[in-house]
Design a protein around this motif. Structure first.
Motif, PDB file in Angstrom:
ATOM      1  N   ILE A  57      36.863 -69.594 -38.517  1.00  0.00           N
ATOM      2  CA  ILE A  57      36.399 -68.244 -38.219  1.00  0.00           C
ATOM      3  C   ILE A  57      36.284 -67.499 -39.536  1.00  0.00           C
ATOM      4  N   ARG A  58      35.258 -66.662 -39.647  1.00  0.00           N
ATOM      5  CA  ARG A  58      35.084 -65.903 -40.884  1.00  0.00           C
ATOM      6  C   ARG A  58      34.463 -64.561 -40.578  1.00  0.00           C
ATOM      7  N   SER A  59      34.633 -63.640 -41.494  1.00  0.00           N
ATOM      8  CA  SER A  59      33.941 -62.353 -41.410  1.00  0.00           C
ATOM      9  C   SER A  59      33.290 -62.082 -42.745  1.00  0.00           C
ATOM     10  N   ARG A  60      32.169 -61.359 -42.716  1.00  0.00           N
ATOM     11  CA  ARG A  60      31.462 -61.095 -43.966  1.00  0.00           C
ATOM     12  C   ARG A  60      30.537 -59.892 -43.815  1.00  0.00           C
ATOM     13  N   PHE A  61      30.165 -59.330 -44.955  1.00  0.00           N
ATOM     14  CA  PHE A  61      29.142 -58.295 -45.022  1.00  0.00           C
ATOM     15  C   PHE A  61      27.855 -58.958 -45.513  1.00  0.00           C
ATOM     16  N   ALA A  62      26.779 -58.836 -44.749  1.00  0.00           N
ATOM     17  CA  ALA A  62      25.499 -59.422 -45.152  1.00  0.00           C
ATOM     18  C   ALA A  62      24.947 -58.653 -46.342  1.00  0.00           C
ATOM     19  N   ASP A  63      24.539 -59.386 -47.378  1.00  0.00           N
ATOM     20  CA  ASP A  63      24.002 -58.717 -48.576  1.00  0.00           C
ATOM     21  C   ASP A  63      22.495 -58.593 -48.460  1.00  0.00           C
ATOM     22  N   GLN A  64      22.047 -57.384 -48.200  1.00  0.00           N
ATOM     23  CA  GLN A  64      20.631 -57.055 -48.084  1.00  0.00           C
ATOM     24  C   GLN A  64      20.375 -55.781 -48.877  1.00  0.00           C
ATOM     25  N   SER A  65      19.101 -55.534 -49.200  1.00  0.00           N
ATOM     26  CA  SER A  65      18.780 -54.293 -49.913  1.00  0.00           C
ATOM     27  C   SER A  65      18.765 -53.106 -48.957  1.00  0.00           C
ATOM     28  N   TYR A  66      18.742 -53.396 -47.652  1.00  0.00           N
ATOM     29  CA  TYR A  66      18.863 -52.353 -46.627  1.00  0.00           C
ATOM     30  C   TYR A  66      20.221 -52.516 -45.949  1.00  0.00           C
ATOM     31  N   ILE A  67      20.539 -51.664 -45.003  1.00  0.00           N
ATOM     32  CA  ILE A  67      21.833 -51.754 -44.331  1.00  0.00           C
ATOM     33  C   ILE A  67      21.910 -53.033 -43.514  1.00  0.00           C
ATOM     34  N   GLY A  68      22.837 -53.885 -43.887  1.00  0.00           N
ATOM     35  CA  GLY A  68      23.057 -55.136 -43.173  1.00  0.00           C
ATOM     36  C   GLY A  68      24.341 -55.058 -42.365  1.00  0.00           C
ATOM     37  N   PRO A  69      24.593 -56.062 -41.531  1.00  0.00           N
ATOM     38  CA  PRO A  69      25.761 -55.989 -40.662  1.00  0.00           C
ATOM     39  C   PRO A  69      27.044 -56.524 -41.273  1.00  0.00           C
ATOM     40  N   PHE A  70      28.160 -56.032 -40.754  1.00  0.00           N
ATOM     41  CA  PHE A  70      29.436 -56.720 -40.855  1.00  0.00           C
ATOM     42  C   PHE A  70      29.482 -57.655 -39.655  1.00  0.00           C
ATOM     43  N   MET A  71      29.870 -58.913 -39.868  1.00  0.00           N
ATOM     44  CA  MET A  71      29.794 -59.897 -38.785  1.00  0.00           C
ATOM     45  C   MET A  71      30.982 -60.837 -38.808  1.00  0.00           C
ATOM     46  N   ILE A  72      31.547 -61.081 -37.639  1.00  0.00           N
ATOM     47  CA  ILE A  72      32.576 -62.100 -37.443  1.00  0.00           C
ATOM     48  C   ILE A  72      31.947 -63.233 -36.645  1.00  0.00           C
ATOM     49  N   SER A  73      32.075 -64.461 -37.122  1.00  0.00           N
ATOM     50  CA  SER A  73      31.488 -65.601 -36.422  1.00  0.00           C
ATOM     51  C   SER A  73      32.516 -66.707 -36.264  1.00  0.00           C
ATOM     52  N   SER A  74      32.456 -67.361 -35.108  1.00  0.00           N
ATOM     53  CA  SER A  74      33.383 -68.454 -34.827  1.00  0.00           C
ATOM     54  C   SER A  74      32.921 -69.208 -33.599  1.00  0.00           C
ATOM     55  N   GLY A  75      33.459 -70.396 -33.424  1.00  0.00           N
ATOM     56  CA  GLY A  75      33.332 -71.137 -32.178  1.00  0.00           C
ATOM     57  C   GLY A  75      34.734 -71.421 -31.679  1.00  0.00           C
ATOM     58  N   VAL A  76      35.049 -71.015 -30.465  1.00  0.00           N
ATOM     59  CA  VAL A  76      36.392 -71.207 -29.920  1.00  0.00           C
ATOM     60  C   VAL A  76      36.296 -72.079 -28.678  1.00  0.00           C
ATOM     61  N   ARG A  77      37.372 -72.742 -28.340  1.00  0.00           N
ATOM     62  CA  ARG A  77      37.320 -73.585 -27.152  1.00  0.00           C
ATOM     63  C   ARG A  77      37.105 -72.718 -25.917  1.00  0.00           C
ATOM     64  N   SER A  78      36.326 -73.213 -24.992  1.00  0.00           N
ATOM     65  CA  SER A  78      35.849 -72.395 -23.878  1.00  0.00           C
ATOM     66  C   SER A  78      36.968 -71.762 -23.058  1.00  0.00           C
ATOM     67  N   ASN A  79      38.020 -72.518 -22.803  1.00  0.00           N
ATOM     68  CA  ASN A  79      39.006 -72.026 -21.833  1.00  0.00           C
ATOM     69  C   ASN A  79      39.954 -70.962 -22.360  1.00  0.00           C
ATOM     70  N   ILE A  80      39.729 -70.493 -23.590  1.00  0.00           N
ATOM     71  CA  ILE A  80      40.523 -69.355 -24.102  1.00  0.00           C
ATOM     72  C   ILE A  80      39.575 -68.297 -24.683  1.00  0.00           C
ATOM     73  N   THR A  81      38.371 -68.220 -24.157  1.00  0.00           N
ATOM     74  CA  THR A  81      37.383 -67.279 -24.684  1.00  0.00           C
ATOM     75  C   THR A  81      37.915 -65.848 -24.677  1.00  0.00           C
ATOM     76  N   TYR A  82      38.447 -65.408 -23.557  1.00  0.00           N
ATOM     77  CA  TYR A  82      38.966 -64.040 -23.478  1.00  0.00           C
ATOM     78  C   TYR A  82      40.136 -63.851 -24.436  1.00  0.00           C
ATOM     79  N   GLU A  83      41.082 -64.787 -24.439  1.00  0.00           N
ATOM     80  CA  GLU A  83      42.261 -64.644 -25.295  1.00  0.00           C
ATOM     81  C   GLU A  83      41.878 -64.558 -26.772  1.00  0.00           C
ATOM     82  N   ALA A  84      40.906 -65.373 -27.180  1.00  0.00           N
ATOM     83  CA  ALA A  84      40.478 -65.349 -28.578  1.00  0.00           C
ATOM     84  C   ALA A  84      39.773 -64.042 -28.918  1.00  0.00           C
TER      85      ALA A  84
END
Length: 941
Positions: free
Chosen positions: A796-823
């Motif tokens: 899992i990671r988080s990052r600020f997209a580097d763009q010349s315009y306003i880009g997003p802060f984003m958290i991305s990950s893949g978690v096992r299905s049966n704990i989606t809510y908990e994660a």
């Protein structure tokens, strides 16, 4: 930590002089020294003082081939375990140490036959790394307890879901290997193992495996970079000498396979949207005499527009946009593989017929000398690129020793490749491919069995069921005690830093051409290679929604011939120079980039000039590019990660912005594009006034400038009206969005909101703030809590997209299905608590990493090119790294907390989840952000 990637590693005593290419006048020499400890540890030293960094790699001659059936996945499991803790480093082990010393991040990889552990660090931390690697080898196994093993099993199982179970065509190698290699053959099972075997592994199983294979006489230690050789030897003796030798380890016999009949198998793939055919023939083990001609054979048959398979399947039959063929060799055996992902609805029998026709024609015609020459020409550039970093040199310092059993093979391999004749290629085609038995796998979309090869049998594929509460419980924080391994000195005392590496900022030169084009460069003569990039502002930003995807299609068309050269002639001209030229479109630019031998730079730039200024506008190629783009769009609809990326853009930028579109466009817009649209975009939006040419490598300013004068002189400047990008705003309140992929084995997270531009003065401070949250790998809280604490995810990671315009802060990950809510709940809570819980200790670790890591920041040619790119894109000063160091030094805990509150607000964020709605959707309402919005109500992907 990857389990498929394999590296080339070499051992040699003394000096190596390697001259690649018959007409190459440059002598490229690499000096080595090697010695053995009494306990059997082999040590390789290579000095390279070009940057104040050193790479340390520990390579164990053990991979999945040394496992037993029903106990698979152990080698890869150890790749994970050895980073967690050791007796003297304590909890966090190498990962925690890496964060403090500014390392590249401790990492590793596992193959069928070896496992390696590696990191690049500032040179003042070498003794610390030698201490840490010795602890891993001699003072580790007691720290592996039941809770540690239970947690890491979950992490590895998540990695398997991410890399295999939850992606299109992920089970291909499983099916191929089970049918190519007989039961009992060590390549019959996968490197990552099976979920069942991993779950059944006992603590004693794990300890027995370690004690057999992780012994000095089965390991190579490689040190490459800027260090004092005699001092390094002292440290190696100090920390490794008293580790006991293990039992003698017998060599495994070569085990090539022979198929007595061809096998045809099919699999209905839950994620695939296009049919894919894979043909596999038994071949040879690594460095076998036949391996060199087989590599050239696979390259000739499938790679590029001159390849017979490309001409037949792509151009003539229009069955696919791409063909790949490669000789996959390992220590004991090998396999020659041909893969074709066909267009939507294409019958794989027609693909197989076209392949057979191609083979019959090749058997008559053979390989032309000019094609043999161009393939060999690329080997020289590939070789230099592979050793452009100290880590690359380090990797290449063990594989020859392990697999070739010849420390001087570095001198022989290229010579053997260059010695291959057209007759050799034909002989091996007949020996291994023509009329030989093979394994054919047809991976087809659900309910499209009619596309599989005729007479195929159903492949055995084990699909994991999503079961709530099925995972083993563990307490990662449980305190355990163990008896420490005795030592002649106190190993719990971490060695000190040795000196202080000075920040070495490359010297940048620049020029402005009469056309307005800017030129920037860095001269670096480590290897006789040059990397370059011509970057033209525009890209997707200059598109209209009705023409979405036009810049991407233009970029694809630009390498499909020139006014003077057919597509095949252009490709041949590039390859004969040992060069690569790519054209890519992104949100903000179109880029022509590549690399070439320094001696061929001027000729390569002449080809760049043709590509840019003399387009061919080939109607046939346009139709192929269109079909390829439509095929990719179809393919992405089955890939949960691509779905998450595309849907997240829509949420961030809103439906009125061109930035919310897939960069490929949509099926509708691409279908409606014509070649005139591409010409119009080209005429209106490419200008030297908005272009920067950057070059890094073994070339001086004057030669670089002279080589691009013809581009500037023939490129008419024009003013371009760039649209004003609006300031994207945060949502008023958080909302959960769900995209349904029925049967998904993981849930893919894309959480975030608009944040800030890379031109903003707060952008780098925000990146500093994010280091301990999710930008610092194993040093981050998101990783520590979701992976290390709970075993919910592989990464899992988080990052600020580097763009010349306003880009997003984003958290991305893949978690096992049966704990989606908990994660998701845990991520939300970490974000809520981060501003208030960020401590002085967090700041100290952050500062240490951010400042110390600068020592290795500009080591490779690619890193230097990225530096020029940042300066060009965002207007940074040439010595901006010094300014950043000063900013980091001055930052306080309160500064970090204020930045976190300003740019990371979990109550005003998009929570996007791509997964199995039937089992996971309803529970997400408990996050407190209302009823989740189902983005694809009809469940059609």
């Amino acid at each position: 930590m990857k389990f498929i990637r394999s590296f080339i590693i070499l051992l040699f005593l003394g000096a190596v002089s390697s001259v690649i290419g018959q007409d190459n006048k440059e002598n490229f020499s690499v000096d080595f020294e090697t010695f053995n400890l009494e306990n059997g540890l082999k040590v390789i030293l290579h000095q390279d003082k070009s940057d104040p960094v050193v790479a340390v790699a520990l390579t164990a001659h053990v991979g999945s081939a040394r496992e037993k059936e029903s106990r698979t996945g152990f080698a890869h499991l150890f790749e994970h375990l050895l980073f967690l803790e050791s007796e003297n480093l304590g909890k966090g082990g190498l990962d925690k140490l890496s964060a403090r010393i500014g390392g590249s991040g401790a990492n590793g990889s596992t193959s069928r036959d070896r496992t390696n552990y590696f990191q690049t660090v500032p040179k003042d931390a070498l003794e610390k790394m030698i201490w840490a690697e010795a602890d891993k080898l001699g003072f580790f196994i007691n720290t592996v307890t039941e809770p540690v093993l239970a947690k890491e099993k979950q992490v590895v199982k998540n990695e398997k879901r991410q890399a295999v179970d939850n992606r299109p065509y992920g089970h291909t190698f499983y099916v191929v290997d089970r049918n190519l290699y007989p039961q009992g053959h060590p390549y019959n099972w996968q490197v990552i193992g099976s979920l069942e075997d991993l779950q059944n592994a006992t603590l004693q199983d794990v300890k027995d495996f370690y004690n057999k294979w992780y012994v000095p006489n089965n390991v190579i230690l490689t040190i490459s970079g800027d260090f004092n050789k005699e001092q390094a030897k002292e440290w190696v003796h100090k920390y490794f000498d008293e580790i006991e030798r293990g039992s003698d380890i017998a060599e495994l016999e070569k085990q090539p396979v022979n198929l007595t009949e061809s096998k045809r198998l099919y699999h209905e793939d839950n994620f695939a949207k296009l049919p894919e055919l894979t043909l596999t023939w038994p071949s040879v083990y690594s460095y076998h005499e036949d391996s060199f001609a087989l590599e050239i054979l696979s390259n000739y048959l499938a790679e590029g527009k001159n390849a017979p398979l490309y001409k037949k399947l792509v151009e003539e039959k229009q069955l696919t946009s791409n063909v790949s063929m490669f000789n996959y060799t390992s220590e004991l055996a090998g396999q020659l593989m041909l893969q074709v992902r066909a267009y939507d609805g294409k019958d794989l029998d027609s693909v197989k017929i076209a392949i057979d026709e191609t083979f019959a024609e090749f058997e008559k015609n053979g390989i032309p000398q000019k094609d043999l020459k161009r393939i060999k020409a690329g080997l020289e550039t590939d070789f230099y690129n592979s050793i452009s970093s100290v880590l690359g040199k380090g990797f290449q310092l063990a594989q020859y020793e392990i697999f070739a059993k010849d420390p001087n093979f570095i001198n022989k391999e290229i010579d053997k490749m260059l010695a291959v004749t057209g007759e050799d290629v034909m002989n091996l085609f007949k020996k291994y491919v023509a009329n030989k038995n093979y394994v054919a796998t047809s991976f087809v979309p659900k309910d499209q069995l009619d596309l599989a090869l005729e007479n195929s049998e159903k492949a055995e594929v084990i699909e994991e069921k999503i079961v709530e509460g099925a995972e083993e419980k563990f307490d990662a924080n449980q305190e355990v005690t163990y008896e420490k391994t005795p030592s002649s000195f106190d190993r719990s005392i971490e060695p000190p830093y040795q000196g202080k590496p000075e920040l070495s900022i490359p010297e940048i030169w620049d020029a402005r051409m009469p056309s307005g084009m800017k030129i920037m460069g860095i001269t670096n003569t480590e290897v006789p290679v040059v990397q370059f990039s011509l970057e033209m502002k525009g890209g997707q930003l200059l598109e209209r929604p009705a023409k979405a995807g036009v810049s991407n299609m233009l970029a694809n068309m630009m390498t499909k011939g020139t006014a003077k050269k057919t597509p095949a002639e252009l490709e041949e001209a590039i390859e004969l120079l040992g060069a690569s030229i790519y054209v890519n479109a992104s949100e903000e630019k179109i880029t022509i980039s590549g690399n070439t031998l320094a001696k061929n730079f001027a000729e390569t730039m002449e080809l760049v000039r043709e590509i840019l200024l003399e387009p061919r506008w080939d109607e046939k190629e346009f139709e192929l590019v269109k079909q390829r783009t439509l095929s990719r769009l179809k393919e992405e609809k089955g890939d949960p990660n691509a779905i998450a990326q595309n849907e997240f853009k829509k949420l961030i930028y809103g439906e009125n912005s061109i930035l919310s579109y897939n960069e490929l466009g949509t099926a509708e817009t691409v279908e409606n594009l014509n070649i005139e649209d591409l010409k119009n975009y080209y005429e209106e939006n490419l200008s030297p006034l908005a272009a920067t040419f950057m070059t890094v490598g073994a070339i001086e300013k004057a030669e670089a400038v002279n080589s691009v004068k013809a581009i500037s002189a023939n490129w008419a400047p024009k003013n371009i009206d760039f649209p004003e990008v609006p300031e994207f705003e945060l949502p008023e309140r958080s909302k959960v969005y769900f995209y349904d992929v029925p049967g998904a084995k993981q849930s893919v997270f894309a959480f975030g909101a608009p944040a800030l531009s890379a031109k903003d003065n707060n952008f780098y401070p925000a990146e500093v703030m994010n280091y301990r949250l999710g930008g610092g790998g194993f040093a981050s809280r998101l990783t520590q809590e979701l992976r290390e604490g709970k075993g919910y995810t592989y990464g899992i990671r988080s990052r600020f997209a580097d763009q010349s315009y306003i880009g997003p802060f984003m958290i991305s990950s893949g978690v096992r299905s049966n704990i989606t809510y908990e994660a998701a709940e845990l991520v939300r809570d970490i974000l809520k608590e981060y501003p208030e819980t960020f401590s002085q200790d967090d700041l100290d670790v952050t500062k240490s990493y951010m400042i110390k890591s600068n020592a290795r920041r500009f080591e490779t040619l690619g890193a230097k090119l990225d530096m020029l790119r940042e300066i060009s894109d965002y207007g940074y000063e040439y010595d901006y790294i010094k300014d950043r160091e000063q900013k980091v030094e001055e930052m306080s805990v309160m500064d970090i907390q204020d930045l976190a509150k300003k740019y990371i607000n979990p109550e005003r964020m998009f929570y996007l989840i791509v997964g199995d709605a039937e089992t996971q959707l309803d529970k997400l309402e408990a996050l407190g952000y209302g009823k989740p919005v189902l983005l694809n109500e009809n469940s059609e992907n």
